[in-house]
Design an enzyme around this catalytic site. Structure first.
Site, PDB file in Angstrom:
ATOM      1  N   GLU A 113     -27.039  58.345  59.265  1.00 22.50           N
ATOM      2  CA  GLU A 113     -25.838  58.631  59.591  1.00 22.50           C
ATOM      3  C   GLU A 113     -24.919  58.986  58.102  1.00 22.50           C
ATOM      4  O   GLU A 113     -25.321  59.180  57.482  1.00 22.50           O
ATOM      5  CB  GLU A 113     -25.045  57.189  60.018  1.00 22.50           C
ATOM      6  CG  GLU A 113     -25.473  56.672  61.451  1.00 22.50           C
ATOM      7  CD  GLU A 113     -25.266  55.398  61.944  1.00 22.50           C
ATOM      8  OE1 GLU A 113     -24.536  54.670  61.107  1.00 22.50           O
ATOM      9  OE2 GLU A 113     -25.167  55.358  62.977  1.00 22.50           O
ATOM     10  N   HIS A 241     -12.699  55.606  62.822  1.00 15.16           N
ATOM     11  CA  HIS A 241     -14.170  56.264  63.084  1.00 15.16           C
ATOM     12  C   HIS A 241     -13.655  57.715  63.580  1.00 15.16           C
ATOM     13  O   HIS A 241     -12.594  57.938  64.282  1.00 15.16           O
ATOM     14  CB  HIS A 241     -14.696  55.505  64.154  1.00 15.16           C
ATOM     15  CG  HIS A 241     -16.199  56.105  64.351  1.00 15.16           C
ATOM     16  ND1 HIS A 241     -16.697  57.301  64.719  1.00 15.16           N
ATOM     17  CD2 HIS A 241     -17.355  55.415  64.024  1.00 15.16           C
ATOM     18  CE1 HIS A 241     -17.794  57.417  64.747  1.00 15.16           C
ATOM     19  NE2 HIS A 241     -18.393  56.300  64.214  1.00 15.16           N
ATOM     20  N   ARG A 288     -17.184  58.652  56.201  1.00 14.49           N
ATOM     21  CA  ARG A 288     -16.262  58.496  57.222  1.00 14.49           C
ATOM     22  C   ARG A 288     -14.787  58.851  56.897  1.00 14.49           C
ATOM     23  O   ARG A 288     -14.120  59.553  57.586  1.00 14.49           O
ATOM     24  CB  ARG A 288     -16.046  57.417  57.939  1.00 14.49           C
ATOM     25  CG  ARG A 288     -16.851  56.985  59.121  1.00 14.49           C
ATOM     26  CD  ARG A 288     -17.009  55.688  59.723  1.00 14.49           C
ATOM     27  NE  ARG A 288     -18.187  55.614  60.167  1.00 14.49           N
ATOM     28  CZ  ARG A 288     -18.758  54.529  60.876  1.00 14.49           C
ATOM     29  NH1 ARG A 288     -18.070  53.262  60.652  1.00 14.49           N
ATOM     30  NH2 ARG A 288     -19.935  54.720  61.486  1.00 14.49           N
ATOM     31  N   HIS A 349     -11.359  51.483  63.716  1.00 17.84           N
ATOM     32  CA  HIS A 349     -12.890  51.191  64.052  1.00 17.84           C
ATOM     33  C   HIS A 349     -13.093  49.912  63.554  1.00 17.84           C
ATOM     34  O   HIS A 349     -13.809  49.128  63.802  1.00 17.84           O
ATOM     35  CB  HIS A 349     -13.349  52.228  63.602  1.00 17.84           C
ATOM     36  CG  HIS A 349     -15.046  52.008  64.010  1.00 17.84           C
ATOM     37  ND1 HIS A 349     -15.586  51.858  65.387  1.00 17.84           N
ATOM     38  CD2 HIS A 349     -16.142  52.055  63.223  1.00 17.84           C
ATOM     39  CE1 HIS A 349     -16.887  51.725  65.129  1.00 17.84           C
ATOM     40  NE2 HIS A 349     -17.278  51.860  63.985  1.00 17.84           N
ATOM     41  N   ARG A 384     -16.343  51.639  54.165  1.00 18.64           N
ATOM     42  CA  ARG A 384     -17.623  50.977  54.546  1.00 18.64           C
ATOM     43  C   ARG A 384     -18.579  52.332  54.769  1.00 18.64           C
ATOM     44  O   ARG A 384     -18.357  53.116  55.416  1.00 18.64           O
ATOM     45  CB  ARG A 384     -17.504  50.163  55.637  1.00 18.64           C
ATOM     46  CG  ARG A 384     -18.800  49.567  56.423  1.00 18.64           C
ATOM     47  CD  ARG A 384     -18.543  48.641  57.571  1.00 18.64           C
ATOM     48  NE  ARG A 384     -17.788  49.524  58.537  1.00 18.64           N
ATOM     49  CZ  ARG A 384     -18.626  49.994  59.574  1.00 18.64           C
ATOM     50  NH1 ARG A 384     -19.752  49.348  60.034  1.00 18.64           N
ATOM     51  NH2 ARG A 384     -18.171  50.845  60.583  1.00 18.64           N
TER      52      ARG A 384
END
Ligand code: FAD
Ligand code: SIN
Length: 533
Positions: A113, A241, A288, A349, A384
């Site tokens: 990811e 997100h 992100r 998110h 994160r």
């Protein structure tokens, strides 16, 4: 009614359930949870759980990726703890029955990811959280010492304040004696006294108008601890997100996992052109914060409501095998991902900040621990890294359980705690007072405290929220408590904390991006920059 229990756990996601299984052989356990027992952010986790798993990866690489994503604000010791102890905790999840997908040769099928330099995400199709929650609940239900109280809502933790003592944010010796719990089926408020209390209440997605979080995510635990004068940290770091499904009217928003980009999907504007090269060399797989901001910028510049995720070139069989849930969802909406691009838009998110805890999950309040999304361990810093939160929850559930068990014998139930005082309150006249205020809070936060912020927007948000705060406190004083009223109170508190912390941080870093501030560039040891501009 008063009940006594050794361990009071508030929340039944991965954090609360993992902790329960760790302590249950040593005392009685209540898990209170405000909805059905499985309803939680955990249940909706798609991508998976990150862990160093094979020789193509290393602890140092995972640490570096986490630090880079975190924009220089991670607590390095927490990062090392989570990354080093994580694989052992993931093995425990497997031992208690969690099925992660395997390849034909029997090895785990590790996904990749955004922000990860290796394939290290263990997953169960695109419903990893559902599978973890299933496995944990199955074990919890069988344990004779654990009682699950579903449809029970924690209103406030009990401290010296409830014994009539003055407790301020300067008080050093605040102690937690349990919590006041509303049975939402009978509307009765119970006093549950505990020796150790664990806050595991998850996130706060519903402080924004669009979120991937289920409706239970209203930041209750953080607000409870803040009201009890416990310490709360890093609330300005709200993670949007980049790719929630653009489907106006659907609330909460359906997530399109980042793992799809790891599988080859590419972000494009509505004219079919790629744009991520303008923002980061890692393209659609940049961390992100960068991807969400890039999309936000494209939407604002082009005056559009969504961008596309192009999966049309991806192998059909592999896609359906890995992402059956997303495939089904898209097909139900008439979007065949092999013929049409998927419209996506950023949505709130994950909350990186929360209840400040030490390396053993202990909060600043005695006998109160916090684990999972409601806690701030320092792992995430300013942003994160994808799939690190499930990992953090299991590592800190273990550590908190160990620490609590060491102290348990010395902790006694507090005497003289009064029951909930409802005198002078009456039933709410009109629900609209609550639902409309909640909408206003969400609009204020989305419009002024979103992906891109400015001093002016934050000031405006603060002023508007203050009016709602005062109105709601007046309402709370005279109204019989209900879950909705308490949730609104908590959302206002979370909004206030996000704005307050955002105004204190005089730099653009990670998820906190201020239009007029210099960007802070963090370079990890021997590593790449986290571009935060
Ligand atoms: P939760 O799982 O949210 O559980 C909180 C519990 O507390 C719930 O049971 C709730 O009902 C209860 N509760 C809350 N307030 C009260 C109250 N006042 N009284 C009683 N009960 C209360 N992370 C990853 O690492 N990998 C992923 O792939 C991933 N995908 C995600 C996808 C989605 C759509 C979402 C929303 C999140 C995702 N995340 C992912 C984040 C991750 O799922 C969460 O951070 C994590 O599950 C939080 O676990 P938790 O136990 O702390 O909280
Ligand atoms: C996702 O699957 O994209 C979400 C992963 C995460 O939030 O960690």
């Amino acid at each position: 009614m008063q009940q006594k229990v050794d361990f009071l756990i508030i929340g039944s996601g991965i954090a609360g359930l993992s902790y329960a299984l760790k302590v249950a052989d040593h005392g009685s356990v209540f898990i209170v949870t405000k909805n059905n027992e499985d309803e939680s952010n955990t249940k909706y986790a798609q991508g998976g759980i990150a862990a160093v798993w094979d020789t193509t990866d290393s602890v140092e690489k995972h640490i570096k990726d986490t630090l880079v994503a975190g924009g220089g604000l991670c607590d390095e010791e927490s990062v090392r703890i989570v990354v080093t102890e994580g694989p052992e905790r993931v093995k425990e999840l497997i031992d208690l029955g969690t099925n992660f997908d395997k390849k034909k040769n029997g090895d785990y099928d590790l996904a990749k990811e955004g922000g990860h330099s290796a394939h290290r995400i263990l997953h169960h199709k695109d419903i990893t959280g559902y599978e973890i929650e299933r496995a944990l609940l199955a074990k919890v239900r069988k344990h004779k010492n654990i009682t699950i109280l579903d449809h029970h809502y924690a209103i406030d933790i009990i401290t010296q304040h409830h014994l009539g003592q003055v407790v301020t944010s300067q008080s050093k010796d605040v102690e937690c004696y349990g919590a006041y719990i509303l049975d939402t089926r009978t509307q009765k408020i119970e006093t549950i006294l505990s020796r150790i209390t664990l806050m595991a209440t998850g996130g706060a997605g519903h402080v924004y108008a669009t979120t991937t979080n289920p409706i239970v995510a209203t930041g209750d635990g953080i607000a409870m601890v803040y009201r009890a004068k416990g310490r709360v940290k890093d609330m300005e770091f709200v993670q949007f997100h980049p790719t929630s499904l653009y489907n106006p009217g659907e609330h909460p928003s359906f997530l399109i996992t980042e793992a799809i980009r790891g599988f080859g999907a590419v972000l494009k504007t509505t004219d079919g052109k790629e744009f991520m090269h303008k923002y980061d060399e890692r393209l659609s797989l940049a961390p992100r914060d960068i991807v969400a901001r890039a999309i936000d910028n494209e939407l604002k510049t082009r005056g559009e409501d969504f961008v596309y995720l192009d999966c049309r070139h991806i192998d059909r069989k592999g896609f359906i095998e890995h992402f059956p849930n997303i495939y089904e969802k898209c097909m139900n909406l008439g979007i065949d991902p092999f013929l049409k691009m998927i419209p996506v838009v950023p949505a709130m998110h994950y909350l990186c900040g929360g209840i400040q805890v030490d390396r053993h999950g202990k909060s600043s309040i005695e006998n109160l621990y916090a684990v999972g999304e409601c806690a701030c361990t320092g792992l995430h810093g300013a942003n994160r890294l994808a799939s690190n939160s499930l990992l953090e929850a299991v590592v800190f559930a273990h550590r908190s359980a160990e620490a609590g068990l060491k102290n348990l014998a010395a902790i006694h139930f507090q005497e003289g705690i009064p029951n909930w005082d409802a005198e002078g309150t009456e039933n709410a006249e009109e629900m609209i007072l609550i639902t409309q205020s909640q909408r206003e809070v969400q609009q204020i936060m989305s419009n002024y405290v979103g992906i891109v912020r400015s001093e002016l927007r934050l000031q405006r948000a603060f002023d508007r929220l203050e009016i709602i705060y005062k109105e709601n406190e007046a309402l709370y004083e005279k109204t019989t408590v209900t879950q909705k009223l308490c949730e609104l109170r908590n959302l206002i508190c979370i909004g206030y904390l996000v704005i307050k912390h955002a105004r204190l941080r005089k730099a653009s870093v990670g998820l906190h991006y201020m239009v007029h501030y210099h960007k802070v560039t963090f370079v990890a040891p021997n590593g790449r920059c986290s571009s935060v501009g």
